[in-house]
Design a protein around this motif. Structure first.
Motif, PDB file in Angstrom:
ATOM      1  N   THR A  84      -1.725   8.212 -37.319  1.00 13.18           N
ATOM      2  CA  THR A  84      -2.808   8.984 -36.675  1.00 13.18           C
ATOM      3  C   THR A  84      -4.250   9.660 -36.689  1.00 13.18           C
ATOM      4  O   THR A  84      -4.320  10.201 -35.710  1.00 13.18           O
ATOM      5  CB  THR A  84      -1.736  10.231 -36.538  1.00 13.18           C
ATOM      6  OG1 THR A  84      -1.656  11.175 -37.349  1.00 13.18           O
ATOM      7  CG2 THR A  84      -0.135  10.560 -35.652  1.00 13.18           C
ATOM      8  N   TYR A 101      -6.159  12.467 -35.479  1.00  9.46           N
ATOM      9  CA  TYR A 101      -6.115  13.175 -33.566  1.00  9.46           C
ATOM     10  C   TYR A 101      -4.638  13.992 -34.187  1.00  9.46           C
ATOM     11  O   TYR A 101      -3.772  13.713 -35.496  1.00  9.46           O
ATOM     12  CB  TYR A 101      -5.713  12.056 -33.171  1.00  9.46           C
ATOM     13  CG  TYR A 101      -7.182  11.273 -32.951  1.00  9.46           C
ATOM     14  CD1 TYR A 101      -8.399  11.283 -33.071  1.00  9.46           C
ATOM     15  CD2 TYR A 101      -7.148  10.249 -33.485  1.00  9.46           C
ATOM     16  CE1 TYR A 101      -9.436  11.363 -32.360  1.00  9.46           C
ATOM     17  CE2 TYR A 101      -7.958   9.250 -32.928  1.00  9.46           C
ATOM     18  CZ  TYR A 101      -9.633   9.854 -32.748  1.00  9.46           C
ATOM     19  OH  TYR A 101     -10.471   9.284 -32.749  1.00  9.46           O
ATOM     20  N   ASP A 102      -4.615  14.974 -33.786  1.00 13.10           N
ATOM     21  CA  ASP A 102      -3.596  16.031 -34.175  1.00 13.10           C
ATOM     22  C   ASP A 102      -2.185  15.478 -33.051  1.00 13.10           C
ATOM     23  O   ASP A 102      -2.423  16.069 -31.949  1.00 13.10           O
ATOM     24  CB  ASP A 102      -3.712  17.204 -33.227  1.00 13.10           C
ATOM     25  CG  ASP A 102      -3.072  18.301 -33.220  1.00 13.10           C
ATOM     26  OD1 ASP A 102      -2.170  17.994 -33.479  1.00 13.10           O
ATOM     27  OD2 ASP A 102      -2.940  19.594 -32.491  1.00 13.10           O
ATOM     28  N   PRO A 110       1.471  14.536 -32.307  1.00 12.67           N
ATOM     29  CA  PRO A 110       2.736  15.712 -32.878  1.00 12.67           C
ATOM     30  C   PRO A 110       3.780  14.318 -33.572  1.00 12.67           C
ATOM     31  O   PRO A 110       4.821  14.751 -34.181  1.00 12.67           O
ATOM     32  CB  PRO A 110       2.626  16.431 -31.665  1.00 12.67           C
ATOM     33  CG  PRO A 110       2.117  15.886 -30.811  1.00 12.67           C
ATOM     34  CD  PRO A 110       1.065  15.616 -30.673  1.00 12.67           C
ATOM     35  N   ASN A 170      -8.134  15.114 -28.938  1.00 12.48           N
ATOM     36  CA  ASN A 170      -6.819  14.878 -29.412  1.00 12.48           C
ATOM     37  C   ASN A 170      -7.140  15.107 -31.507  1.00 12.48           C
ATOM     38  O   ASN A 170      -6.843  15.230 -32.201  1.00 12.48           O
ATOM     39  CB  ASN A 170      -7.205  13.419 -29.611  1.00 12.48           C
ATOM     40  CG  ASN A 170      -5.567  13.081 -28.479  1.00 12.48           C
ATOM     41  OD1 ASN A 170      -4.901  13.653 -27.949  1.00 12.48           O
ATOM     42  ND2 ASN A 170      -6.957  12.470 -27.264  1.00 12.48           N
ATOM     43  N   ILE A 210      -8.197  16.727 -34.894  1.00 15.23           N
ATOM     44  CA  ILE A 210      -7.792  18.261 -35.267  1.00 15.23           C
ATOM     45  C   ILE A 210      -8.971  19.386 -36.139  1.00 15.23           C
ATOM     46  O   ILE A 210     -10.037  18.265 -35.649  1.00 15.23           O
ATOM     47  CB  ILE A 210      -7.118  17.238 -37.099  1.00 15.23           C
ATOM     48  CG1 ILE A 210      -6.367  16.844 -36.964  1.00 15.23           C
ATOM     49  CG2 ILE A 210      -7.013  18.309 -38.050  1.00 15.23           C
ATOM     50  CD1 ILE A 210      -6.025  15.744 -37.948  1.00 15.23           C
ATOM     51  N   ARG A 211      -9.061  20.141 -35.788  1.00 16.18           N
ATOM     52  CA  ARG A 211     -10.330  21.201 -35.626  1.00 16.18           C
ATOM     53  C   ARG A 211      -9.971  21.409 -37.151  1.00 16.18           C
ATOM     54  O   ARG A 211      -9.422  21.975 -37.737  1.00 16.18           O
ATOM     55  CB  ARG A 211      -9.945  22.389 -34.628  1.00 16.18           C
ATOM     56  CG  ARG A 211     -10.677  21.272 -33.163  1.00 16.18           C
ATOM     57  CD  ARG A 211     -10.760  22.605 -31.700  1.00 16.18           C
ATOM     58  NE  ARG A 211     -10.240  20.939 -30.917  1.00 16.18           N
ATOM     59  CZ  ARG A 211     -11.424  21.118 -30.234  1.00 16.18           C
ATOM     60  NH1 ARG A 211     -12.318  21.498 -30.653  1.00 16.18           N
ATOM     61  NH2 ARG A 211     -11.579  19.994 -29.677  1.00 16.18           N
ATOM     62  N   GLN A 224      -7.602  23.674 -38.274  1.00 16.76           N
ATOM     63  CA  GLN A 224      -6.107  22.928 -38.369  1.00 16.76           C
ATOM     64  C   GLN A 224      -6.253  23.173 -39.527  1.00 16.76           C
ATOM     65  O   GLN A 224      -4.794  22.644 -40.371  1.00 16.76           O
ATOM     66  CB  GLN A 224      -5.529  22.735 -37.137  1.00 16.76           C
ATOM     67  CG  GLN A 224      -5.467  22.534 -36.400  1.00 16.76           C
ATOM     68  CD  GLN A 224      -5.177  21.784 -35.501  1.00 16.76           C
ATOM     69  OE1 GLN A 224      -6.281  21.227 -34.607  1.00 16.76           O
ATOM     70  NE2 GLN A 224      -4.469  20.980 -35.091  1.00 16.76           N
ATOM     71  N   TYR A 259      -4.368  20.354 -43.079  1.00 16.01           N
ATOM     72  CA  TYR A 259      -3.162  20.266 -41.469  1.00 16.01           C
ATOM     73  C   TYR A 259      -2.395  18.948 -42.249  1.00 16.01           C
ATOM     74  O   TYR A 259      -2.619  18.000 -43.420  1.00 16.01           O
ATOM     75  CB  TYR A 259      -4.312  19.442 -40.487  1.00 16.01           C
ATOM     76  CG  TYR A 259      -3.282  19.028 -39.633  1.00 16.01           C
ATOM     77  CD1 TYR A 259      -3.209  19.309 -38.558  1.00 16.01           C
ATOM     78  CD2 TYR A 259      -3.103  17.167 -39.147  1.00 16.01           C
ATOM     79  CE1 TYR A 259      -2.675  18.932 -37.539  1.00 16.01           C
ATOM     80  CE2 TYR A 259      -2.439  16.851 -38.852  1.00 16.01           C
ATOM     81  CZ  TYR A 259      -1.754  17.425 -37.400  1.00 16.01           C
ATOM     82  OH  TYR A 259      -1.756  16.651 -36.574  1.00 16.01           O
ATOM     83  N   ASN A 291      -0.164  16.335 -40.975  1.00 17.82           N
ATOM     84  CA  ASN A 291      -0.063  15.485 -40.508  1.00 17.82           C
ATOM     85  C   ASN A 291       1.865  14.575 -39.651  1.00 17.82           C
ATOM     86  O   ASN A 291       2.305  15.472 -40.394  1.00 17.82           O
ATOM     87  CB  ASN A 291      -1.023  14.017 -40.077  1.00 17.82           C
ATOM     88  CG  ASN A 291      -0.426  12.627 -41.311  1.00 17.82           C
ATOM     89  OD1 ASN A 291       0.741  12.944 -41.666  1.00 17.82           O
ATOM     90  ND2 ASN A 291      -0.873  12.249 -41.692  1.00 17.82           N
TER      91      ASN A 291
END
Ligand code: MCN
Ligand code: SMO
Length: 771
Positions: A335, A338-339, A341, A394, A396-397, A400, A403, A405
C-alpha cells in the motif's frame, strides 16, 4: 555536560576519504590478493537446465600438467541448506543431477586460472537431459513436473487478508485489474564475486578472503558448513567493488575454495568472470502479480488484492531465498505511502530450473512501488484525474503517524505529501502538460511519471535475517589518534567517511584523526554487516553510542586534570577546556597519554587505556524513509526507444550524516532504476538456456542514459539514535516506477500502460500499434 561539538561533522558535505585510493586505482580488491604459491580454481558448470548426471570422468583433467586437484561432490560433500526453513538445499558441487545452467559440478585447482580452465575442459560429464521447469504459473500447478521429486514446487505459500476485505471490495463502486511482471535482473557489480582461502601451517587457522557484505556471517557459514571451530576461521574482506545485495549470500564457490585450501594445505583463489557472474550470482525480481483494485469515484483506493508469485530458481539461495524476501516483504508494503484500508495477499514462491533468486538492492521495494504506483496511475486515468491529485487524496498524512498499514507494518513519521509537493515544484509539474501538448502537436511523445515511495530501513527484528544490532569498538591510542572498528561490510557506501564524521564530533578530534576499520573478523566486533540499508542508522547508532561513552570518559579525565566540574568541560579541535575559560585547556593527546603511560593519574574509577565496545539495537523493528521521484521521458514510437530526459528526487532519510554521500547513493540508484525500467533482463530460452550471457545482451545503463538528477532533502528524524534513517535502497525502489509511469503517460494516447519491467523497444512498438 556541555554539548559543544566543533567543527560539526554530522550533516557536513565531507569528501569521501575512500575516494583517493579508489579513483587512483590503489584499492586492493579480492583479485589483488597474491600469496606465494597461490593456486587458482576454475569450475565445470552445467550446460543444461535440468539433467541427470550419468558419469563424471576427471582422470584426464587430473593428469594435466599444473593441476593440483580436481574436486567433485565426493571430495566436498557439503549441502547449502537452511533445514528449518526449506525442504531442499544445494550441494556445493552437483550430486547426480544438475538443476540450472551454470551450476558448479567439478572444481579444478591448478597453478593458475589458464591451466585450470584448460584442464576443466578435459573433464567429461555424461548428461541425460530432462525437461526443464521454466514457467512460473505452470510450476505452481506442478507442471510439467516437480523440480525436486521430494518437494512441492511451491516452497513458500502464505495468505493474508484484512478483516472485512471481501465485503469492502465488493461494495466499492469501481474496480480494475492488472497483471504486473518484473523480469529477472541481477546486480552486476563491477567487481565480480571471489574467494581466496589459506591455512596457516603453524596454527591451523583458516583465513578466508571473501568479497562479501557480511564478514561475520560468512565466518559463521564457513565454520558451520565445513565444521571448523569458529575461532579457527578468520574472514577478511578486502575492498568490495559493489555488492548490491548479491554479495550477501554464502555461495557454493566460497565453500569449495575453502575446502580445497584445507585439503591441499595451499592457498587457493577463485574469481568469477562475467559469464559466471551472470549465470551463478543470485538473480532477482522474477515476479508476477495478479492485482485487483477497488476504488471510489473520487479516486480513493479502498482495497487491493494481489496474488504474488516469484520464481525462486532451482534452490533457495543460502541462507535465505530471495523469492521469499521479495514476496513476503512486498506484500507488507504494497500500500506504499497511501492510506488504503484493505489488503488481501496470496503468495506462491516456486522452484524452477533457473539460477537461485536472491537479493538485489531494494529487494521487495522496486516491485511493490511498481505495483502501487502503477495502480494509482490506472485509477487516475480511469477517472480522468491528475495522477498527483489522486496521490494527494490517498496519501497518509503527518497527523496519522505512527501509522499502521493494512499489513500491520508500523510507519514512523515521514514527509510523504511534502516530498511530493516539493518534487512537483522541482521538476516544474505545472508547465509540463503545456510542454507535452506542444510536443504532441509535433509528433513527439513526452511523459511524466511520479513515484512516491516508502523504504523500510534498519530492520532490527529477527525476520530481517540479520542480527539487528551493530557494534563499534573504539580505540584511542596514546597519541590521541583513533581507530574504530565496526562489523559492517561496505561495498562503496562510504562508511569510512560517515562513521568517522560521527565519531569526530563525539570525541572532539579532527576527522583525519579517526580511521574506520571493518571487514576483518579478528579485529572487528561481531555485527550484522551491510544490507537492508542498516549501516547508517544502526552502524551509525553504534558509533554514536560508543562515541558518547568514550566522550564521557574524556570529560572525566579533563575535569580531573583541569580541576573543574564535568558539566563545565567542552571538547573540540583536539582539546578539552573549561567552558568560558579557553585558556584552561588540555589536549586530547595529553589525556590519552595519561590513560596509557601516566596511569597513576587516571581519575578514580576509570580503567587503564581508552578502549571500549558498544552495541546498538534500535527499539523499533524498522524505520521508514520516504521520498518522491519524478521522471520525464521522451518515447520514440517509431523505434520504441525511451530517453529519460529530466529527473527530480526529494528524499527524506531522517537526519543526514553526509548529504553528498546520500546524493551519490541516489544517483547510483536512479541509474540502476533506469536500467531496471527499460534495459536489464536475464532471459532464458525454451530449453532453459540463459541467453543473456554477456554485457552485450544484458544491457546496463550507460552515462548517456542517465539525465542530470536534481536532488533535495527533507529531514524527518527517526526516534532512534541520531534520528538517522537508512536510504541505500530507496532510489532503486522508486525509480523504476517513476520511469514506467512516465512511459505510460507518454503512451496515454494509445491507451497503454506499462505492466512489464523492463519495458523493451519491442514492447513499446506493440503498445503503440494496438490502436
Ligand atoms: N547515510 C547518511 N545519512 C543518512 C543515511 C545514510 O549519510 N541519514 C549514509 C550512510 O552513512 C552510508 C550511506 O549513506 O554511508 C548508505 O547508508 P544506508 O542507507 O545505511 O545503507 P548501507 O550503508 O547499509 O548500505 C547498504 C545499501 C544496500 S542494502 C544496497 S543493496 C546497496 C546500497 O547500499 N549496495 C551498494 N548502495 C550501494 N552503493 C554502492 N556503491 N555499492 C553497493 O553495493
Ligand atoms: S539488497 Mo541490500 O544488500 O539489502
Amino acid at each position: 555536560m556541555a554539548q559543544a561539538m566543533r567543527p560539526q561533522m554530522m550533516g557536513a558535505r565531507v569528501s569521501r576519504v575512500e575516494d583517493p585510493r579508489l579513483l587512483a586505482g590503489q584499492a586492493r580488491y579480492l583479485d589483488d590478493i597474491q600469496v606465494p604459491g597461490m593456486l587458482e580454481m576454475a569450475f565445470v558448470r552445467s550446460p543444461h537446465a535440468a539433467a541427470k548426471i550419468r558419469r563424471i570422468n576427471v582422470e584426464r583433467a587430473r593428469q594435466h600438467p599444473g593441476v593440483h586437484a580436481v574436486l567433485t561432490v565426493q571430495d566436498c560433500p557439503v549441502l547449502l541448506w537452511e533445514r528449518d526453513t526449506y525442504k531442499v538445499g544445494q550441494p556445493v558441487l552437483a550430486d547426480g543431477e544438475v538443476m540450472y545452467v551454470g551450476q558448479p559440478i567439478v572444481a579444478v585447482v591448478a597453478d593458475n586460472r589458464y591451466v585450470a580452465e584448460d584442464a576443466a575442459e578435459l573433464v567429461e560429464v555424461e548428461y541425460q537431459p530432462i525437461e526443464p521447469v521454466l514457467d512460473m504459473r505452470q510450476a505452481i500447478d506442478e507442471k510439467p513436473r516437480r523440480v525436486h521429486p521430494d518437494a512441492e514446487n511451491v516452497f513458500f505459500h502464505n495468505e493474508y487478508s484484512t478483516p472485512g476485505f471481501e465485503e469492502a471490495f465488493e461494495k466499492a463502486p469501481r474496480h480494475l485489474k492488472a497483471t504486473f511482471r518484473t523480469n529477472r535482473q541481477t546486480a552486476v557489480s563491477i567487481e565480480p564475486r571471489g574467494t581466496a582461502a589459506m591455512v596457516d601451517a603453524a596454527s591451523g587457522r583458516v583465513t578466508v578472503y571473501a568479497s562479501t557484505q557480511s564478514p561475520h556471517r560468512m565466518r559463521e557459514d564457513i565454520s558451520n558448513l565445513l565444521e571448523i571451530p569458529e575461532h579457527q576461521v578468520r574472514v577478511i574482506v578486502p575492498e568490495v567493488g559493489g555488492g548490491f545485495g548479491m554479495k550477501a549470500n554464502c555461495y557454493p564457490e566460497d565453500i569449495v575454495v575453502t575446502a580445497a585450501a584445507m585439503k591441499l594445505r595451499k592457498p587457493v583463489k577463485w574469481v568469477s568472470d562475467r559469464l559466471e557472474s551472470l549465470e551463478s550470482d543470485v538473480h532477482a525480481r522474477d515476479d508476477i502479480h495478479d492485482v485487483e483494485v477497488a476504488f471510489d469515484d473520487q479516486g480513493k483506493i479502498i482495497a487491493i488484492r494481489d496474488h504474488l508469485m516469484a520464481d525462486g530458481g532451482a534452490y533457495p539461495a543460502y541462507p535465505f531465498s530471495g523469492a521469499v524476501g521479495e514476496t513476503s516483504l512486498a506484500s507488507r508494503v504494497l500500500t506504499g505511502p497511501y492510506d488504503i484500508p484493505h489488503l488481501a495477499t496470496t503468495i506462491d514462491c516456486t522452484y524452477s530450473n533457473k539460477t537461485p533468486l536472491g537479493a538485489y538492492r531494494g529487494v521487495w521495494g522496486p516491485i511493490a512501488s511498481f505495483i502501487q504506483e502503477g495502480v494509482v496511475e490506472r485509477v487516475a486515468r480511469a477517472l480522468n484525474l491528475d495522477p498527483a491529485e489522486v496521490r494527494r487524496r490517498n496519501m497518509i498524512r503527518r497527523e496519522q503517524f505512527p501509522y499502521r498499514n493494512a499489513a500491520r507494518m508500523i510507519y514512523d513519521a515521514g514527509s510523504y505529501l511534502e516530498s511530493m509537493e516539493k518534487a512537483l515544484d522541482l521538476i516544474g509539474y505545472e508547465d509540463f502538460r503545456e510542454r507535452q501538448a506542444k510536443a504532441r502537436a509535433q509528433g513527439k511523445h513526452l511523459g511524466i511519471g511520479i513515484s512516491v515511495f516508502v523504504e523500510p530501513t534498519a530492520m532490527a527484528s529477527s525476520e530481517a535475517g540479520s542480527v539487528g544490532y551493530e557494534s563499534c569498538t573504539i580505540k584511542m591510542e596514546p597519541s590521541g589518534k583513533v581507530t574504530a572498528a565496526l562489523g559492517l561490510g561496505p561495498s562503496g557506501q562510504g562508511h569510512e567517511t560517515t562513521m568517522a564524521q560521527i565519531l569526530a564530533d563525539q570525541l572532539g578530534v579532527p576527522l583525519e584523526d579517526v580511521v574506520i576499520l571493518h571487514g576483518d573478523t579478528d579485529s572487528a566486533p561481531y555485527g550484522g554487516g551491510t544490507g537492508g540499508s542498516r549501516s547508517g542508522p544502526i552502524g551509525g547508532g553504534a558509533a554514536l553510542v560508543a562515541g558518547r561513552q568514550m566522550r564521557e570518559r574524556l570529560v572525566k579525565y579533563a575535569a580531573a586534570l583541569l580541576e573543574a566540574g564535568e558539566e563545565d568541560i567542552e571538547l573540540g579541535d583536539g582539546k578539552a577546556w573549561v567552558a568560558g575559560v579557553p585558556d584552561r585547556a588540555i589536549s586530547i593527546r595529553t589525556i590519552a597519554e595519561t590513560a596509557y603511560t601516566n596511569v597513576r593519574k587516571i581519575p578514580e574509577g576509570l580503567p587503564i587505556g581508552l578502549e571500549l565496545t558498544a552495541r546498538y539495537l534500535p527499539k523499533r523493528p524498522v524505520t521508514f524513509s520516504n521520498g518522491t521521484h519524478i521522471a520525464e521521458v521522451e518515447v520514440d514510437v517509431a523505434t520504441g526507444i525511451v530517453k529519460v530526459t529530466r529527473y527530480a528526487v526529494v528524499n527524506d532519510c531522517g537526519r543526514l550524516i553526509n548529504p553528498t554521500i546520500v546524493e551519490g547513493q541516489i544517483h547510483g540508484g536512479v541509474a540502476q532504476g533506469i536500467g531496471a525500467a527499460v534495459l536489464e533482463a536475464l532471459r532464458y530460452n525454451e530449453d532453459g538456456q540463459l541467453v543473456t550471457t554477456s554485457l552485450l545482451d544484458y544491457l546496463l545503463p550507460e552515462s548517456t542514459d542517465v539525465p542530470r538528477i536534481a536532488v533535495e532533502h527533507l529531514e524527518t528524524p527517526s526516534d532512534g539514535e541520531g534520528g538517522i534513517k537508512g536510504m541505500g535502497e530507496g532510489s532503486l525502489i522508486a525509480a523504476p516506477a517513476a520511469v514506467a509511469n512516465a512511459i505510460s503517460d507518454a503512451l496515454a494516447p494509445f491507451g497503454s500502460f506499462v505492466d512489464t519491467l523492463p519495458v523493451t523497444p519491442k514492447d513499446i512498438r506493440v503498445m503503440t500499434q494496438q490502436k
